[in-house]
Enzyme design. Structure first.
Site, PDB file in Angstrom:
ATOM      1  N   CYS A 284       0.696  -1.129   0.017  1.00  0.00           N
ATOM      2  CA  CYS A 284       0.141   0.029  -0.068  1.00  0.00           C
ATOM      3  C   CYS A 284       0.857   1.110   0.166  1.00  0.00           C
ATOM      4  CB  CYS A 284      -1.138   0.072   1.246  1.00  0.00           C
ATOM      5  SG  CYS A 284      -2.199  -1.226   1.129  1.00  0.00           S
TER       6      CYS A 284
ATOM      7  N   CYS B 179      -7.941  -3.058  -3.888  1.00  0.00           N
ATOM      8  CA  CYS B 179      -7.197  -4.134  -4.809  1.00  0.00           C
ATOM      9  C   CYS B 179      -7.727  -5.275  -4.791  1.00  0.00           C
ATOM     10  CB  CYS B 179      -5.805  -3.832  -4.690  1.00  0.00           C
ATOM     11  SG  CYS B 179      -4.923  -2.169  -4.690  1.00  0.00           S
TER      12      CYS B 179
ATOM     13  N   CYS C 206      -6.366  -8.192  -2.335  1.00  0.00           N
ATOM     14  CA  CYS C 206      -6.742  -7.791  -0.804  1.00  0.00           C
ATOM     15  C   CYS C 206      -7.807  -7.552  -0.584  1.00  0.00           C
ATOM     16  CB  CYS C 206      -5.758  -6.883  -0.256  1.00  0.00           C
ATOM     17  SG  CYS C 206      -3.811  -6.900  -0.492  1.00  0.00           S
TER      18      CYS C 206
ATOM     19  N   CYS D 207      -5.596   1.528   4.260  1.00  0.00           N
ATOM     20  CA  CYS D 207      -4.484   1.264   3.109  1.00  0.00           C
ATOM     21  C   CYS D 207      -3.317   2.157   3.768  1.00  0.00           C
ATOM     22  CB  CYS D 207      -4.899   1.677   1.885  1.00  0.00           C
ATOM     23  SG  CYS D 207      -5.640   3.375   1.750  1.00  0.00           S
TER      24      CYS D 207
END
Length: 265
Positions: free
Chosen positions: A133, A217, A220, A243
């Site tokens: 991240c 994303c 994840c 994040c």
């Protein structure tokens, strides 16, 4: 109010854009005011200086973007293309931009050299999600926001326990110069969001119907069971809830791979 507005305009011309006292004044100024009216005042009267929206184009993003488009469709809308998004998110982004008439989409990508040096196989998320991240979200956004005095987010208190005490206006902890962070929807409920979607016939992110109430994303993000925290599908199995772009702490260090790391490509 005129005196406060004048002070806000003066503030953005100084080295420190805003401070905690400014955030408190803004919260008091707009206490109880309708969200659209608040956004109109902030954007039209320049109370936050140069400002941009940061949008993930996720499950609930259409609400904030629809509100913003009614006030200023040319306002910059920053999208972090982490290169790990679901293809459905990219398609939904383009659909919303066209549907709402947004004219200033700013696509921000990670630094290619940093990705090549620290995530050459694209699998850092599997053993160091914080570091992933940091490379793909936190640092690119910091670079993108450097010339803005304020940013607008789509955070809501009901999304997670970590967001329940957030105010409408706060100082961005990641910026030493006092950038303002505006959370127009922080006091909206899940029912408010649903009602707004229905009232304005807004298109849904296609993954919502498949059990993804919070979408980040693809590696994840997982499905959420009925009744669970909407963000419980983010980084499932990790002690991680954000994040990092909204973190109140300093940037995380980027770890080295474990010695026994054997990625399956």
């Amino acid at each position: 109010m005129a005196e406060v507005e004048s002070r806000m305009r003066d503030r953005i011309d100084t080295a420190a854009r805003f401070d905690e006292a400014d955030a408190i004044r803004l919260n008091r100024m707009f206490r109880g005011q309708d969200t659209l009216e608040m956004l109109t005042s902030v954007l039209k009267d320049g109370l936050a200086g140069e400002i941009a929206v940061v949008s993930s184009f996720g499950a609930e993003s259409a609400v904030l973007l629809h509100l913003v488009a009614q006030v200023d469709p040319a306002l910059p809308v920053i999208f972090l293309d982490t290169e790990k998004h679901f293809p459905e998110t990219i398609a939904y982004r383009d659909e919303l931009v066209a549907r709402l008439g947004l004219t200033n989409l700013v696509i921000v990508t990670p630094d290619a050299e940093e990705v090549g040096a620290r995530d050459d196989n694209g699998l850092r998320w599997s053993w160091d999600p914080d570091g992933c991240c940091e490379i793909r979200k936190v640092r690119p956004l910091a670079r993108a926001l450097v010339n803005y005095d304020a940013s607008i987010t789509g955070r809501k208190a009901f999304q997670a326990s970590t967001r329940q005490q957030l105010p409408r206006f706060e100082i961005d902890a990641s910026d030493a110069q006092g950038r303002l962070k505006v959370n127009p929807l922080i006091d909206w409920t899940a029912e408010d969001i649903e009602a707004y979607f229905a009232e304005h016939d807004l298109p849904r992110h296609p993954l919502v119907a498949e059990g993804f109430p919070s979408i980040g994303c693809s590696p994840c993000t997982s499905k959420v069971k009925p009744g669970e925290d909407p963000r419980s599908g983010r980084w499932a199995g990790w002690d991680k809830t954000e994040c990092g772009i909204h973190s109140t702490s300093s940037p995380v260090s980027i770890r080295k791979p474990p010695e026994d790391y054997d990625p399956v490509v």
